[in-house]
Write an enzyme that holds these catalytic residues in place. Structure first.
Site, PDB file in Angstrom:
ATOM      1  N   GLU B  49      22.122  -8.347  63.124  1.00 41.54           N
ATOM      2  CA  GLU B  49      23.373  -8.308  63.871  1.00 41.54           C
ATOM      3  C   GLU B  49      24.038  -7.010  63.436  1.00 41.54           C
ATOM      4  OE1 GLU B  49      25.789 -11.826  63.201  1.00 41.54           O
ATOM      5  OE2 GLU B  49      27.551 -10.720  63.842  1.00 41.54           O
ATOM      6  N   ASP B  60      37.591 -10.739  61.197  1.00 41.67           N
ATOM      7  CA  ASP B  60      36.935 -10.360  59.948  1.00 41.67           C
ATOM      8  C   ASP B  60      37.870 -10.296  58.756  1.00 41.67           C
ATOM      9  OD1 ASP B  60      34.118  -9.909  60.654  1.00 41.67           O
ATOM     10  OD2 ASP B  60      34.972  -8.480  62.076  1.00 41.67           O
ATOM     11  N   TYR B 174      26.164 -19.720  67.954  1.00 43.78           N
ATOM     12  CA  TYR B 174      26.684 -19.247  66.672  1.00 43.78           C
ATOM     13  C   TYR B 174      27.729 -20.252  66.195  1.00 43.78           C
ATOM     14  CZ  TYR B 174      28.301 -15.620  63.337  1.00 43.78           C
ATOM     15  OH  TYR B 174      28.610 -14.888  62.226  1.00 43.78           O
TER      16      TYR B 174
END
Ligand code: PLP
Lengths: 192, 266
Positions: B49, B60, B174
């Site tokens: 990824e 993040d 995911y």
């Protein structure tokens, strides 16, 4: 969601002005950072076609300096913080750094409803620089004894320009989105 | 068949799980990036990824914020990433998935991005700030270019949306292990087993779990419930020390994920 919570501002303003003056205002003015206080004021008047709306964005050190946060004035279409709207970005889609003397307006994006209001012409968007905001701040302190925050000082500053096109009987509502006590350290430096 | 589907099918036949590694493109350097990817494939990564650095990576934590800032300072752009992938493609067998926030893709133009990604040999795309409700133009362009658009589900995702995400996702689903941003954590969140079995009820597509996974023992604790494990921040943390440390770390995770041993790289 933010708009609905903030719309208390506009709903109450609309009810009160009708009570006190018996007619709708001609113009609404509010500062635009992310856009919540302004949309809170504007939205309840959306269908009142005669009511003009003006959002004032922070031009910081001047639009040409690159040191500002005027997303609607200088931004372009993009996706940021979960919505598709106008934002300040470079050609690669990286979000640009911003500057405004008011921390609350120092933001590179703007709520999508403002992008819509701008595109459809329902509201007009203008800018005020740091220096103009400081003038607006002093003006309200001296005239009314009200200490505005630096954010709405941008809206106050624009009144000087706006007033030239108004008649004495016209009604203007300005959103005083916060008080200036919080800005004293910045003001102390800036007004020295 | 997309390379991601092939990889999961192949691993499944040998009863193995996929180790998916996240790297920020051009981190720690642009010049060493291709070498890094090749080294980590050898060390045990089954899929890559590759993150397109973004100024405002809202999903993040500190580690990837830092690596993204560094990559941007190194001059990494989406354009550079596509060229890097194009050069990498013949050097590795593992699928390459781009991770990008929506705005850099929109700035390039979605049509142009997907066409360029296909030409570069990109196998999948993850867009963490894309919700399925807004996904249609992305889905169509991805499908047209043979690229898997991978959607994420969180522990807070409702059953109704989970169904929709399971239907929309391609390549794998995911599963975000926690409510929060990326970044190494000491343990796997308590609700993860339940969350993963809930997902299994909605899809027969491969499921990979990520966010916070950072130790061999965490990998061991989730391996039975998933088809793949995604490691990002913990890998970047090692990479901040050295490429060699990152390689050793990947090998330790691969061993925890597939304790039965022997891995064939194709
Ligand atoms: C007093 C005040 N006014 C205005 C704003 C600007 O935000 P918005 O444009 O969302 O109303 C802020 C933001 O922090 C603020 O503190």
């Amino acid at each position: 969601m933010v708009r609905d919570f903030q719309s208390v501002i506009g709903s109450e303003a609309r009810r009160q002005i009708l009570q006190v003056e018996g007619r709708l205002p001609h113009v609404l003015v509010a500062c635009v950072g992310g856009g919540s206080n302004s949309m809170g004021l504007f939205h309840p008047f959306y269908k009142d076609r005669s009511v003009r709306m003006i959002g004032v964005e922070p031009a910081g050190r001047g639009l040409r300096s690159g040191r500002h946060a005027a997303s609607l004035a200088r931004g372009s279409l993009g996706v940021f913080h979960g919505s598709k709207s106008i934002l300040l970005q470079d050609k690669d889609g990286q979000v640009l750094g911003t500057h405004s003397i008011s921390a609350g307006l120092d933001y590179p994006g703007v709520g999508p409803e403002h992008a819509y209001y701008k595109a459809t012409g329902r509201a007009k968007y203008v800018t005020a620089t740091d220096a103009q905001a400081l003038d607006g701040f002093k003006w309200l302190c001296r005239l009314e004894g009200i200490i505005p925050a630096l954010e709405p000082s941008h809206a106050i500053a624009y009144l000087k320009t706006l007033a030239r096109s108004l008649k004495p009987k016209d009604i203007v509502i300005v959103c005083l989105s916060g008080r200036g006590d919080k800005d004293m350290p910045i003001l102390e430096k800036a007004l020295k | 068949m997309n390379r991601i589907d092939q990889t999961f099918a192949r691993l499944k036949r040998s009863r193995r799980k996929a180790l998916i590694g996240y790297l920020t493109a051009g981190f720690p350097t642009k010049a060493g990036f291709a070498h890094l990817v090749c080294a980590l494939e050898k060390a045990g990564l089954d899929l890559f990824e590759i993150g397109v650095p973004f100024s405002d990576p809202v999903g993040d934590g500190m580690t990837i914020q830092r690596s993204s800032q560094k990559a941007l300072a190194n001059g990494v752009t989406l354009e550079w990433v596509l060229r890097a992938v194009s050069a990498l493609r013949p050097q590795i067998k593992a699928p390459i998935i781009l991770m990008s926030y929506a705005n850099p893709l929109a700035a390039m133009g979605l049509q142009r991005f997907f066409a360029r990604a296909k030409a570069a040999g990109v196998d999948g795309v993850i867009i963490p700030d894309l919700i399925p409700e807004e996904g249609k133009p992305f889905d169509q362009l991805a499908a047209k270019n043979g690229i898997a658009l991978i959607y994420l589900a969180a522990p807070t995702t409702t059953r109704k949306r989970l169904k929709r995400i399971a239907r929309a996702t391609r390549g794998f689903l995911y599963a975000v292990s926690l409510t929060g941003v990326t970044g190494a954590r000491k343990t796997v969140a308590a609700g993860v087993p339940g969350f993963l079995s809930q997902i299994r009820r909605f899809t027969s597509k491969p499921v990979a779990v990520g966010f916070g996974i950072s130790t061999p023992s965490q990998v061991q604790s989730v391996r039975k419930r998933v088809d793949g494990v995604i490691v990002g921040s913990a890998l970047i943390d090692q990479l901040e020390k050295s490429v060699q440390r990152a390689g050793v770390f990947v090998a330790s995770l691969q061993k925890a994920l597939n304790p039965q041993g022997v891995r064939h790289a194709s």
